[in-house]
Design a protein around this motif. Sequence first.
Motif, PDB file in Angstrom:
ATOM      1  N   PRO A   1       0.778  -1.240   0.000  1.00  0.00           N
ATOM      2  CA  PRO A   1       0.000   0.000   0.000  1.00  0.00           C
ATOM      3  C   PRO A   1       0.809   1.289   0.000  1.00  0.00           C
ATOM      4  O   PRO A   1       0.246   2.362  -0.218  1.00  0.00           O
ATOM      5  N   LEU A   2       2.124   1.224   0.242  1.00  0.00           N
ATOM      6  CA  LEU A   2       2.955   2.419   0.272  1.00  0.00           C
ATOM      7  C   LEU A   2       4.077   2.312  -0.759  1.00  0.00           C
ATOM      8  O   LEU A   2       4.679   1.247  -0.923  1.00  0.00           O
ATOM      9  N   THR A   3       4.364   3.428  -1.439  1.00  0.00           N
ATOM     10  CA  THR A   3       5.421   3.456  -2.443  1.00  0.00           C
ATOM     11  C   THR A   3       6.782   3.628  -1.785  1.00  0.00           C
ATOM     12  O   THR A   3       6.893   3.946  -0.597  1.00  0.00           O
ATOM     13  N   ARG A   4       7.833   3.472  -2.603  1.00  0.00           N
ATOM     14  CA  ARG A   4       9.191   3.671  -2.081  1.00  0.00           C
ATOM     15  C   ARG A   4       9.379   5.087  -1.558  1.00  0.00           C
ATOM     16  O   ARG A   4       9.883   5.293  -0.455  1.00  0.00           O
ATOM     17  N   ASP A   5       8.989   6.053  -2.349  1.00  0.00           N
ATOM     18  CA  ASP A   5       9.184   7.440  -1.934  1.00  0.00           C
ATOM     19  C   ASP A   5       8.392   7.769  -0.671  1.00  0.00           C
ATOM     20  O   ASP A   5       8.843   8.557   0.167  1.00  0.00           O
ATOM     21  N   GLU A   6       7.223   7.168  -0.512  1.00  0.00           N
ATOM     22  CA  GLU A   6       6.439   7.399   0.702  1.00  0.00           C
ATOM     23  C   GLU A   6       7.124   6.792   1.922  1.00  0.00           C
ATOM     24  O   GLU A   6       7.107   7.392   3.013  1.00  0.00           O
ATOM     25  N   LEU A   7       7.742   5.623   1.769  1.00  0.00           N
ATOM     26  CA  LEU A   7       8.476   5.024   2.878  1.00  0.00           C
ATOM     27  C   LEU A   7       9.700   5.862   3.239  1.00  0.00           C
ATOM     28  O   LEU A   7      10.039   6.013   4.423  1.00  0.00           O
ATOM     29  N   VAL A   8      10.381   6.406   2.232  1.00  0.00           N
ATOM     30  CA  VAL A   8      11.527   7.284   2.497  1.00  0.00           C
ATOM     31  C   VAL A   8      11.078   8.515   3.285  1.00  0.00           C
ATOM     32  O   VAL A   8      11.727   8.936   4.248  1.00  0.00           O
ATOM     33  N   ALA A   9       9.953   9.100   2.875  1.00  0.00           N
ATOM     34  CA  ALA A   9       9.447  10.284   3.575  1.00  0.00           C
ATOM     35  C   ALA A   9       9.126   9.971   5.032  1.00  0.00           C
ATOM     36  O   ALA A   9       9.362  10.798   5.924  1.00  0.00           O
ATOM     37  N   ILE A  10       8.594   8.793   5.288  1.00  0.00           N
ATOM     38  CA  ILE A  10       8.306   8.401   6.679  1.00  0.00           C
ATOM     39  C   ILE A  10       9.605   8.262   7.464  1.00  0.00           C
ATOM     40  O   ILE A  10       9.726   8.760   8.597  1.00  0.00           O
ATOM     41  N   ALA A  11      10.604   7.581   6.898  1.00  0.00           N
ATOM     42  CA  ALA A  11      11.859   7.353   7.604  1.00  0.00           C
ATOM     43  C   ALA A  11      12.584   8.645   7.944  1.00  0.00           C
ATOM     44  O   ALA A  11      13.328   8.708   8.927  1.00  0.00           O
ATOM     45  N   LEU A  12      12.378   9.694   7.142  1.00  0.00           N
ATOM     46  CA  LEU A  12      13.050  10.975   7.358  1.00  0.00           C
ATOM     47  C   LEU A  12      12.153  12.012   8.032  1.00  0.00           C
ATOM     48  O   LEU A  12      12.536  13.175   8.162  1.00  0.00           O
ATOM     49  N   ALA A  13      10.958  11.611   8.472  1.00  0.00           N
ATOM     50  CA  ALA A  13       9.990  12.559   9.029  1.00  0.00           C
ATOM     51  C   ALA A  13      10.521  13.229  10.283  1.00  0.00           C
ATOM     52  O   ALA A  13      11.160  12.596  11.132  1.00  0.00           O
ATOM     53  N   ASP A  14      10.247  14.526  10.404  1.00  0.00           N
ATOM     54  CA  ASP A  14      10.589  15.248  11.629  1.00  0.00           C
ATOM     55  C   ASP A  14       9.843  14.632  12.811  1.00  0.00           C
ATOM     56  O   ASP A  14       8.656  14.319  12.713  1.00  0.00           O
ATOM     57  N   GLY A  15      10.551  14.488  13.917  1.00  0.00           N
ATOM     58  CA  GLY A  15       9.936  13.954  15.133  1.00  0.00           C
ATOM     59  C   GLY A  15      10.152  12.473  15.332  1.00  0.00           C
ATOM     60  O   GLY A  15       9.892  11.953  16.420  1.00  0.00           O
ATOM     61  N   LEU A  16      10.655  11.769  14.305  1.00  0.00           N
ATOM     62  CA  LEU A  16      10.825  10.323  14.414  1.00  0.00           C
ATOM     63  C   LEU A  16      12.239   9.938  14.844  1.00  0.00           C
ATOM     64  O   LEU A  16      12.462   8.814  15.293  1.00  0.00           O
ATOM     65  N   GLY A  17      13.202  10.847  14.706  1.00  0.00           N
ATOM     66  CA  GLY A  17      14.581  10.540  15.055  1.00  0.00           C
ATOM     67  C   GLY A  17      14.839  10.570  16.548  1.00  0.00           C
ATOM     68  O   GLY A  17      14.109  11.214  17.317  1.00  0.00           O
ATOM     69  N   VAL A  18      15.908   9.894  16.975  1.00  0.00           N
ATOM     70  CA  VAL A  18      16.212   9.802  18.397  1.00  0.00           C
ATOM     71  C   VAL A  18      16.565  11.172  18.978  1.00  0.00           C
ATOM     72  O   VAL A  18      16.365  11.412  20.178  1.00  0.00           O
ATOM     73  N   GLY A  19      17.093  12.069  18.171  1.00  0.00           N
ATOM     74  CA  GLY A  19      17.484  13.373  18.672  1.00  0.00           C
ATOM     75  C   GLY A  19      16.448  14.455  18.500  1.00  0.00           C
ATOM     76  O   GLY A  19      16.670  15.601  18.916  1.00  0.00           O
ATOM     77  N   ASP A  20      15.309  14.132  17.899  1.00  0.00           N
ATOM     78  CA  ASP A  20      14.275  15.142  17.686  1.00  0.00           C
ATOM     79  C   ASP A  20      13.616  15.507  19.018  1.00  0.00           C
ATOM     80  O   ASP A  20      13.323  14.631  19.838  1.00  0.00           O
ATOM     81  N   PRO A  21      13.342  16.791  19.251  1.00  0.00           N
ATOM     82  CA  PRO A  21      12.769  17.208  20.538  1.00  0.00           C
ATOM     83  C   PRO A  21      11.328  16.738  20.706  1.00  0.00           C
ATOM     84  O   PRO A  21      10.618  16.485  19.734  1.00  0.00           O
ATOM     85  N   ILE A  22      10.907  16.650  21.966  1.00  0.00           N
ATOM     86  CA  ILE A  22       9.526  16.306  22.297  1.00  0.00           C
ATOM     87  C   ILE A  22       8.712  17.594  22.342  1.00  0.00           C
ATOM     88  O   ILE A  22       9.041  18.505  23.102  1.00  0.00           O
ATOM     89  N   PRO A  23       7.657  17.710  21.540  1.00  0.00           N
ATOM     90  CA  PRO A  23       6.863  18.952  21.556  1.00  0.00           C
ATOM     91  C   PRO A  23       6.249  19.214  22.927  1.00  0.00           C
ATOM     92  O   PRO A  23       5.862  18.276  23.635  1.00  0.00           O
ATOM     93  N   PRO A  24       6.161  20.483  23.327  1.00  0.00           N
ATOM     94  CA  PRO A  24       5.504  20.812  24.599  1.00  0.00           C
ATOM     95  C   PRO A  24       4.063  20.296  24.611  1.00  0.00           C
ATOM     96  O   PRO A  24       3.382  20.303  23.591  1.00  0.00           O
TER      97      PRO A  24
END
Length: 434
Positions: free
Chosen positions: A246-269
């Motif tokens: 159901p998801l294309t390659r480019d859509e999976l890439v966009a998910i993997a690089l999404a803001d907020g998903l990385g270990v160093g991304d801040p937690i929103p207030p």
Amino acid sequence: MSDKTPARAITGWTVGLWSFTAVAGGVIVGGLLHEPEPELTTAPPTTTVSVTPEAEPPTPVRVSPSVTFPTQIPGCSSVEAPSSDESYGAVFGPGEYDNPAYPWFSGRKAVAMSTALRAALPTDVTLEFGPLDRSLLFTPILGEPDSPFGGFTDARADLRRGAGAGTLSVTVEQSEEPVPACTAGWLDERRTAPDGSTVDLHDTWEELDGIRTLSRSVMAYRPDGSRIVVRSTDAPSVSMPTGTVPLTRDELVAIALADGLGVGDPIPPGTIEPPPPCHVRVDDSPAFGESVAARVNAALAGALDGVSTDRPLGDVRPDDFGLGLCQAVRVTTPGQPSTLTVSIAAGQPMPDTEPKDGGSARTSADGTVIEAREEYFTIADQSGRTAEEFVRTVVLTTPDGTRIDVTCRAEQPSAPLPFEQLEKIALAPGSVTP
């Protein structure tokens, strides 16, 4: 590369075949414990009992694509030979979100990552109705950093998109290891993202007893040490493969690089903790559809007059075993911190109307039995901290077998919600039929 060129089809079709031999055993029973009578001129016949072991179920036959080597992969300056070394393992346990071995992760971080993941999905993709552990909620990290297994958090769900359906799973971990070399059979393409991330893409399939499942995956190595694997298949968890991921390659890439998903991304207030665990309070219950859950949610949403909670009451789902419907929320009313749980099941027997364990029971005019009880427990968490817990429960059972448990747990000196409030919540959904 070596001057020695391996065969192009290094593995050919990978077929797992297992054989077994069943050997029948016999037990010989002979001789007697008494003397033969005089008129017997021959010994009693020997009896042979043949015991045939039950046949073992056949081992599934797995088939996956062959790996060609030497080969070229777009984005790779060189490609290493495939390795036959594979490790499999699992770490089980309830776990806690605030694991001191992983200071980058917490319950609030899990909720922030889940929010970012859902926001990164294409707008025409729908999450299938299911338990919390299949709703893209990231799980606690299990295991220690030096363990060969564990050390990651993952989220998964079934997806629907148009006429197609499948699964999505996302795994996130922190690593100081360098980006690995390109290896034949592990990726089809390597990209470099604008933020410096290295992204590997791979499409493959596997057949199990002749049934083929397609899968598409992306592995992102982000500059902050995040290792994020996003994988989608064409096989929903409760049905056959659909033939379309159901998801294309480019859509999976966009998910993997999404803001907020990385270990160093801040937690929103304002990010809250994950919901408390919730289990249906019976041994068995038929499954409920999404339409029934929607009706129950609408009824529960108006049942908390004067009670504030960390999240709205009205998001019941099957529990992790797929039973009934369940939701747990934290009561945040000043002076009344506690945990409120609503559990709904069908097909249950009518209870004994005799009060048990100091509780009470009564039967209403329509035949509904309403039970109430108070209990006290000493509890301990994984760190060894102990506390005294005060629990109030109301159980409502209707003549058609609907059972609704409403429980409120509070650590003393706080007190749970009063029985009147719990009964009001239990009465809100009315009779539920699957």
